[in-house]
Design a protein around this motif. Sequence first.
Motif, PDB file in Angstrom:
ATOM      1  N   LEU A  50      19.578  77.438  82.896  1.00  0.00           N
ATOM      2  CA  LEU A  50      20.689  77.588  81.948  1.00  0.00           C
ATOM      3  C   LEU A  50      20.270  77.110  80.566  1.00  0.00           C
ATOM      4  N   ALA A  51      19.621  75.956  80.511  1.00  0.00           N
ATOM      5  CA  ALA A  51      19.198  75.403  79.219  1.00  0.00           C
ATOM      6  C   ALA A  51      18.224  76.330  78.503  1.00  0.00           C
ATOM      7  N   GLU A  52      17.390  77.028  79.276  1.00  0.00           N
ATOM      8  CA  GLU A  52      16.365  77.893  78.685  1.00  0.00           C
ATOM      9  C   GLU A  52      16.816  79.347  78.542  1.00  0.00           C
ATOM     10  N   GLY A  53      18.072  79.648  78.937  1.00  0.00           N
ATOM     11  CA  GLY A  53      18.585  81.004  78.801  1.00  0.00           C
ATOM     12  C   GLY A  53      17.881  82.017  79.667  1.00  0.00           C
ATOM     13  N   ARG A  54      17.537  81.627  80.905  1.00  0.00           N
ATOM     14  CA  ARG A  54      16.737  82.496  81.780  1.00  0.00           C
ATOM     15  C   ARG A  54      17.558  83.499  82.574  1.00  0.00           C
TER      16      ARG A  54
END
Length: 348
Positions: free
Chosen positions: A330-334
Amino acid sequence: MGHGHSRRSLPESMTAWETVGAAGPERVRRVERPVPRPRVDEALVEVEACGVCRTDLHVTDGDLPEHRPNVVPGHEVVGHVVALGERTSRLAVGDRVGVAWLRSTCGACRWCRSGRENLCPAAQFTGWDEDGGYAQLTAVPEAYAYRIPEPLAAEQAAPLLCAGIIGYRALRRAALPPGGRLGIYGFGASAHLTAQLAIAQGAEVHVLTRGDDARRLALELGAASAGPADALPPVPLDASILFAPAGELVPVALAGLDRGGTLALAGIHVSDLPPLRYEAHLFRERTLTSVTANTRQDGEELLALAARLGIRSTVTTYPFDAADRALDDLAEGRFAGVAVLTRGPGLA
């Protein structure tokens, strides 16, 4: 009359994920915890699915102040009641329920008395003040549990309990006129649900977001256009919602509004805003407003609307054992859409 009994005997301990503090090398760690015992007004819920919300990141990463050390995150919980406190009367063992961000309010302040319990100064929040749904079981005051409409699968219902509810409240706060033009900045969990809701109700939606996958999803869901987050929309907008926690987009979004338009900031955390120029950003009766939590009425209305209108989450599922990976992704927008942790049946 209470229902202080359980469907079956409960284990003494359970697996959960807890925060480690912003200075730690990881966001969450897996631990064994005692099974919570419901207080007199609470239901104990066996977790079937729990959404992974950006607010969980704000809690684990220290964007929000720590309210409880080593709290169990998670506030988009779907499961079944397995035990009830002695003074409960609304729910029964076996009921399918949802547990959301708003956990409790005082019921007595002027905000609660005027139908604005989301502004209660004494409000408590799931996964921040009390343990949430990154666990096998979680407790919730029964007055703040939602009945989940049967057509909704657990992994579909879970994101509605925060992403959906906040988007619904943001849409109301943005004061979009019927058939109006809505701008959506950022296109993650909450935005992709809100876009569907607005389109189903006749709005023309323009999405402005980084990332090709998010723009493709926006167009697939019926958006009239999808462009870069820092660009002007192709037409002046009647209302906009900023879902991205990026303060630098506030003047951009205000500049894209037509006369009399409203920009609602939907995040619980937004980075610092740059200076605003009155003539360029606020003149001609443009309004800048914010969204704070939700009322239980918001939740009830949104769940009913989602079931009736067929709102669908674009879901990436993760096993319960991979909560740490889900947060990192989520943090890395994957992924596009939402992430949901799922658990198999049974407490073992």
